[in-house]
Design a protein around this motif. Structure first.
Motif, PDB file in Angstrom:
ATOM      1  N   PRO A 153      -6.719  12.710  -4.352  1.00  0.00           N
ATOM      2  CA  PRO A 153      -6.059  11.847  -3.363  1.00  0.00           C
ATOM      3  C   PRO A 153      -6.588  12.035  -1.950  1.00  0.00           C
ATOM      4  CG  PRO A 153      -4.661  13.705  -3.923  1.00  0.00           C
ATOM      5  CD  PRO A 153      -5.819  13.759  -4.868  1.00  0.00           C
ATOM      6  N   VAL A 154      -6.464  10.959  -1.172  1.00  0.00           N
ATOM      7  CA  VAL A 154      -6.762  10.977   0.255  1.00  0.00           C
ATOM      8  C   VAL A 154      -5.693  10.166   0.971  1.00  0.00           C
ATOM      9  CG1 VAL A 154      -9.263  11.261   0.075  1.00  0.00           C
ATOM     10  CG2 VAL A 154      -8.280   8.969  -0.008  1.00  0.00           C
ATOM     11  N   THR A 155      -5.498  10.447   2.238  1.00  0.00           N
ATOM     12  CA  THR A 155      -4.665   9.601   3.081  1.00  0.00           C
ATOM     13  C   THR A 155      -5.567   8.607   3.799  1.00  0.00           C
ATOM     14  OG1 THR A 155      -4.815  11.006   5.034  1.00  0.00           O
ATOM     15  CG2 THR A 155      -3.078  11.523   3.444  1.00  0.00           C
ATOM     16  N   VAL A 156      -4.970   7.585   4.383  1.00  0.00           N
ATOM     17  CA  VAL A 156      -5.773   6.574   5.064  1.00  0.00           C
ATOM     18  C   VAL A 156      -6.517   7.179   6.252  1.00  0.00           C
ATOM     19  CG1 VAL A 156      -3.900   5.798   6.570  1.00  0.00           C
ATOM     20  CG2 VAL A 156      -5.712   4.199   5.921  1.00  0.00           C
ATOM     21  N   THR A 157      -5.943   8.226   6.884  1.00  0.00           N
ATOM     22  CA  THR A 157      -6.631   8.862   8.015  1.00  0.00           C
ATOM     23  C   THR A 157      -7.710   9.833   7.558  1.00  0.00           C
ATOM     24  OG1 THR A 157      -4.823  10.476   8.136  1.00  0.00           O
ATOM     25  CG2 THR A 157      -4.736   8.595   9.639  1.00  0.00           C
ATOM     26  N   ASP A 158      -7.740  10.206   6.283  1.00  0.00           N
ATOM     27  CA  ASP A 158      -8.876  10.958   5.746  1.00  0.00           C
ATOM     28  C   ASP A 158     -10.108  10.073   5.674  1.00  0.00           C
ATOM     29  OD1 ASP A 158      -7.440  13.325   5.345  1.00  0.00           O
ATOM     30  OD2 ASP A 158      -6.835  12.740   3.324  1.00  0.00           O
ATOM     31  N   VAL A 159      -9.883   8.766   5.575  1.00  0.00           N
ATOM     32  CA  VAL A 159     -10.971   7.822   5.402  1.00  0.00           C
ATOM     33  C   VAL A 159     -11.372   7.188   6.732  1.00  0.00           C
ATOM     34  CG1 VAL A 159     -11.683   5.701   4.214  1.00  0.00           C
ATOM     35  CG2 VAL A 159     -10.188   7.346   3.047  1.00  0.00           C
ATOM     36  N   ILE A 160     -10.385   6.805   7.541  1.00  0.00           N
ATOM     37  CA  ILE A 160     -10.645   6.077   8.787  1.00  0.00           C
ATOM     38  C   ILE A 160     -10.375   6.985   9.984  1.00  0.00           C
ATOM     39  CG2 ILE A 160      -9.944   4.108  10.199  1.00  0.00           C
ATOM     40  CD1 ILE A 160      -9.171   2.712   7.574  1.00  0.00           C
ATOM     41  N   ARG A 161     -11.328   7.036  10.915  1.00  0.00           N
ATOM     42  CA  ARG A 161     -11.157   7.842  12.130  1.00  0.00           C
ATOM     43  C   ARG A 161     -10.621   6.994  13.283  1.00  0.00           C
ATOM     44  NH1 ARG A 161     -12.434  12.531  14.533  1.00  0.00           N
ATOM     45  NH2 ARG A 161     -12.978  12.488  16.746  1.00  0.00           N
ATOM     46  N   ASP A 162     -11.178   5.816  13.477  1.00  0.00           N
ATOM     47  CA  ASP A 162     -10.743   4.942  14.560  1.00  0.00           C
ATOM     48  C   ASP A 162     -10.781   3.495  14.077  1.00  0.00           C
ATOM     49  OD1 ASP A 162     -10.592   6.760  17.053  1.00  0.00           O
ATOM     50  OD2 ASP A 162     -12.588   7.204  16.231  1.00  0.00           O
ATOM     51  N   GLY A 163      -9.729   2.772  14.402  1.00  0.00           N
ATOM     52  CA  GLY A 163      -9.712   1.353  14.051  1.00  0.00           C
ATOM     53  C   GLY A 163      -8.319   0.778  14.106  1.00  0.00           C
ATOM     54  N   ILE A 164      -8.224  -0.521  14.233  1.00  0.00           N
ATOM     55  CA  ILE A 164      -6.947  -1.236  14.223  1.00  0.00           C
ATOM     56  C   ILE A 164      -7.009  -2.262  13.091  1.00  0.00           C
ATOM     57  CG2 ILE A 164      -5.380  -2.751  15.475  1.00  0.00           C
ATOM     58  CD1 ILE A 164      -6.394  -1.532  18.077  1.00  0.00           C
ATOM     59  N   LEU A 165      -6.168  -2.059  12.106  1.00  0.00           N
ATOM     60  CA  LEU A 165      -6.107  -2.959  10.973  1.00  0.00           C
ATOM     61  C   LEU A 165      -4.787  -3.723  11.043  1.00  0.00           C
ATOM     62  CD1 LEU A 165      -7.471  -0.069   9.968  1.00  0.00           C
ATOM     63  CD2 LEU A 165      -7.728  -1.356   7.849  1.00  0.00           C
ATOM     64  N   GLU A 166      -4.846  -5.034  11.010  1.00  0.00           N
ATOM     65  CA  GLU A 166      -3.624  -5.823  11.046  1.00  0.00           C
ATOM     66  C   GLU A 166      -3.856  -7.190  10.422  1.00  0.00           C
ATOM     67  OE1 GLU A 166      -2.162  -6.649  14.927  1.00  0.00           O
ATOM     68  OE2 GLU A 166      -4.120  -7.151  15.752  1.00  0.00           O
ATOM     69  N   GLN A 167      -2.781  -7.745   9.900  1.00  0.00           N
ATOM     70  CA  GLN A 167      -2.819  -9.096   9.362  1.00  0.00           C
ATOM     71  C   GLN A 167      -1.390  -9.615   9.282  1.00  0.00           C
ATOM     72  OE1 GLN A 167      -5.854  -9.696   6.563  1.00  0.00           O
ATOM     73  NE2 GLN A 167      -5.014 -11.557   5.692  1.00  0.00           N
ATOM     74  N   ARG A 168      -1.226 -10.893   9.535  1.00  0.00           N
ATOM     75  CA  ARG A 168       0.092 -11.521   9.550  1.00  0.00           C
ATOM     76  C   ARG A 168       0.154 -12.629   8.497  1.00  0.00           C
ATOM     77  NH1 ARG A 168       2.920  -7.828  12.432  1.00  0.00           N
ATOM     78  NH2 ARG A 168       1.564  -7.058  14.088  1.00  0.00           N
ATOM     79  N   GLY A 169       1.352 -12.873   8.019  1.00  0.00           N
ATOM     80  CA  GLY A 169       1.578 -13.992   7.113  1.00  0.00           C
ATOM     81  C   GLY A 169       0.892 -13.869   5.769  1.00  0.00           C
ATOM     82  N   ILE A 170       0.849 -12.660   5.210  1.00  0.00           N
ATOM     83  CA  ILE A 170       0.253 -12.465   3.888  1.00  0.00           C
ATOM     84  C   ILE A 170       1.232 -12.989   2.841  1.00  0.00           C
ATOM     85  CG2 ILE A 170      -0.661 -10.785   2.248  1.00  0.00           C
ATOM     86  CD1 ILE A 170      -1.021  -8.891   4.690  1.00  0.00           C
ATOM     87  N   ALA A 171       0.870 -14.050   2.159  1.00  0.00           N
ATOM     88  CA  ALA A 171       1.736 -14.605   1.122  1.00  0.00           C
ATOM     89  C   ALA A 171       1.719 -13.698  -0.101  1.00  0.00           C
ATOM     90  CB  ALA A 171       1.284 -16.009   0.742  1.00  0.00           C
ATOM     91  N   ILE A 172       2.883 -13.226  -0.498  1.00  0.00           N
ATOM     92  CA  ILE A 172       2.983 -12.356  -1.670  1.00  0.00           C
ATOM     93  C   ILE A 172       3.118 -13.255  -2.893  1.00  0.00           C
ATOM     94  CG2 ILE A 172       4.212 -10.418  -2.718  1.00  0.00           C
ATOM     95  CD1 ILE A 172       5.140  -9.599   0.024  1.00  0.00           C
ATOM     96  N   GLU A 173       1.975 -13.741  -3.348  1.00  0.00           N
ATOM     97  CA  GLU A 173       1.937 -14.689  -4.449  1.00  0.00           C
ATOM     98  C   GLU A 173       0.614 -14.544  -5.186  1.00  0.00           C
ATOM     99  OE1 GLU A 173       2.177 -18.546  -2.701  1.00  0.00           O
ATOM    100  OE2 GLU A 173       0.210 -18.416  -1.735  1.00  0.00           O
ATOM    101  N   ASN A 174       0.498 -15.233  -6.315  1.00  0.00           N
ATOM    102  CA  ASN A 174      -0.718 -15.198  -7.125  1.00  0.00           C
ATOM    103  C   ASN A 174      -1.204 -13.773  -7.387  1.00  0.00           C
ATOM    104  OD1 ASN A 174      -0.837 -18.071  -7.100  1.00  0.00           O
ATOM    105  ND2 ASN A 174      -1.820 -17.991  -5.085  1.00  0.00           N
ATOM    106  N   PRO A 175      -0.335 -12.907  -7.905  1.00  0.00           N
ATOM    107  CA  PRO A 175      -0.761 -11.519  -8.094  1.00  0.00           C
ATOM    108  C   PRO A 175      -1.727 -11.360  -9.255  1.00  0.00           C
ATOM    109  CG  PRO A 175       1.388 -11.844  -9.078  1.00  0.00           C
ATOM    110  CD  PRO A 175       1.039 -13.141  -8.386  1.00  0.00           C
TER     111      PRO A 175
END
Length: 489
Positions: free
Chosen positions: A123-145
């Motif tokens: 296992p890893v955490t997200v900060t084990d992988v990413i040092r610097d960055g801004i990840l964001e997204q809006r309006g993700i439709a939870i459909e078509n899984p």
């Protein structure tokens, strides 16, 4: 967001490390962009460098994505990859392999096998992988899984069953080696057992949105063993849900995190239980499916929103015979979520609790003794890296516990007591989680080959937040009936 027909993928977790796969990619430097392509559905999209994101120095971005993957073992943690894939030669014990959004983890073991590399990751955490960055997204439709179905996974078997199928560590003692799983032989269909013997256990997971009144994340279950029978459904309902998330990382630390899921949530369940010369049980019923909504790449990082479920049923029957059944439905909240900033977490739950169908009024049966039942249903939303047994990123989990009790019919001339308790709580934060049964089995093997054990979870987050708790008994004010306790979610 593009509309696609809901995809269903039977994930080939039961392939041995020596099983055939996709073969060498025709162009290992090509970048697959379609999250619904065959290789992306099977193994995930590949990460790509981006000027607005810095990976940790020990992260190795293996090229080719899913087309560089041959197969994955049943435990989901050992990947057979093309040794000629770009940057595969940079992998080493202790490094972090990032080959796809479903294949990311710290290298526990690495060895060459012909033209392939066998890589066992932890296992890893997200900060084990990413040092610097801004990840964001809006309006993700939870459909078509995409439905990742595991069939009968290794971790659902007993130790003896697993060993009988060849689930043993390969290689010599003292030398790390990946796990192998022999192909599972076909099992004959089992007829319903006679009373007092045999066993039937099944759990079916369902997921649908925006189509009917039955939309939501639901499990239906059936248990029949040695005179004890249970069946029913439990669901977190919603209507056309959407998700927003924001994750800011600076210097390897999370500075801000937000996750909000809207959709008008509710809870619904029904059950039937009976006992005839049986025994009380506490059954954790594996839910061998998860529902993944590919988000695509966010500043080069392949992410997915995953919905997974767990179910636990506990009986408290006070006699050797009796039956009980019931059902109920409630609205819960308009939206679910949390925020994290300046080292402090806070829930963001717009509560709207209302009873739609009375559980206590529905309780009925023929209880010779007191009949008690607790159903615990958990639905978890993860945004981040996601494989069937390992998830890392932002998460929000709704845990609902339904406790029901109906008194003995022998006391009917005085009062037939009925009681219900309902508890709903939320767990949330940033971190990783691996299915606990997988960790137990993997660590047993890791000890044999002298590798440090892995933990089942690691997170940054507060204590669970209570969304709702309630209890009710009838007839009210009757000493014979006593006072019910809220169900522990």
């Amino acid at each position: 967001m593009r509309k696609v027909v809901s995809a269903v993928l039977t994930l080939l977790l039961a392939l041995a490390a020596t099983g055939c796969g996709n073969g060498s990619p025709a162009d290992p430097t090509a970048v697959e962009d379609d999250p619904y392509s065959e290789s992306a559905l099977r193994y995930g999209l590949a990460p790509v460098p981006h000027p607005d994101l810095t990976y940790q120095p020990d992260v190795v971005l293996v090229g080719g994505g899913g087309r560089s993957v041959r197969s994955v073992t049943a435990d989901g943690l050992t990947w057979r990859i093309d040794a000629a894939a770009p940057r595969a030669d940079k992998l080493a014990s202790g490094k972090i392999m990032f080959i796809t959004g479903r294949g990311v983890g710290r290298v526990l073991d690495l060895r060459r096998d012909g033209d392939d590399l066998l890589v066992t990751i932890g296992p890893v955490t997200v900060t084990d992988v990413i040092r610097d960055g801004i990840l964001e997204q809006r309006g993700i439709a939870i459909e078509n899984p995409v439905v990742y179905q595991a069939g009968e996974p290794l971790w659902a078997m007993s130790e003896a069953e697993a060993e009988s199928l060849g689930a043993t560590p390969s290689g010599r003692a003292g030398r790390a080696a990946p796990l192998r799983l022999a192909p599972t032989p076909p099992r004959p269909a089992q007829p319903p057992p006679a009373r007092g013997g045999g066993e039937v256990k099944s759990v079916v997971a369902n997921f649908s949105t925006g189509v009917s009144l039955n939309d939501g994340a639901e499990v239906s279950f059936h248990y029949d063993r040695a005179g004890t029978k249970l069946s029913g459904r439990a669901a977190l309902t919603f209507n056309r849900p959407e998700a927003d998330f924001h994750l800011s990382i600076k210097g390897g630390s999370v500075t801000r995190a937000d996750l909000t899921i809207s959709g008008g949530f509710g809870i619904r369940y029904s059950f039937e239980a009976g006992i005839q010369d049986g025994q009380n049980i506490t059954a954790v019923l594996p839910v061998p499916a998860e529902f993944s909504i590919p988000i695509g790449r966010v500043i080069g990082v392949p992410l997915a929103l995953t919905v997974s479920q767990t179910l636990k049923v506990t009986t408290a029957f006070g006699a050797k015979a009796g039956t009980v059944k019931g059902n109920g439905e409630f609205s819960l909240a308009g939206s679910l979520g949390y925020g994290y900033v300046n080292g402090t977490f806070g829930p963001q739950v717009s509560k709207n609790f209302k009873r739609k169908e009375s559980l206590i009024n529905s309780l009925r049966g023929v209880p010779v003794g007191v009949m008690g039942l607790l159903i615990e249903h958990r639905v978890r939303f993860d945004v981040g890296f996601s494989a069937f047994v390992l998830k890392a990123g932002l998460f929000f989990e709704v845990s609902t516990g339904y406790g029901t009790t109906i008194g003995s019919a022998l006391g009917a001339p005085l009062a037939v007591c009925r009681g219900v308790g309902l508890g709903v709580r939320a767990s949330y934060g940033i971190g990783y989680e691996i299915l606990a049964p997988v960790v137990k089995m993997i660590n047993k093997f890791l000890r044999l080959v002298k590798i440090a054990p892995i933990n089942s979870s690691g997170k940054l987050g507060p204590k669970p937040y209570v969304i709702h708790t309630a209890e009710e008994i009838i007839p009210p004010g009757t000493k014979l009936c006593g006072t019910p306790k809220p169900a522990a979610a």
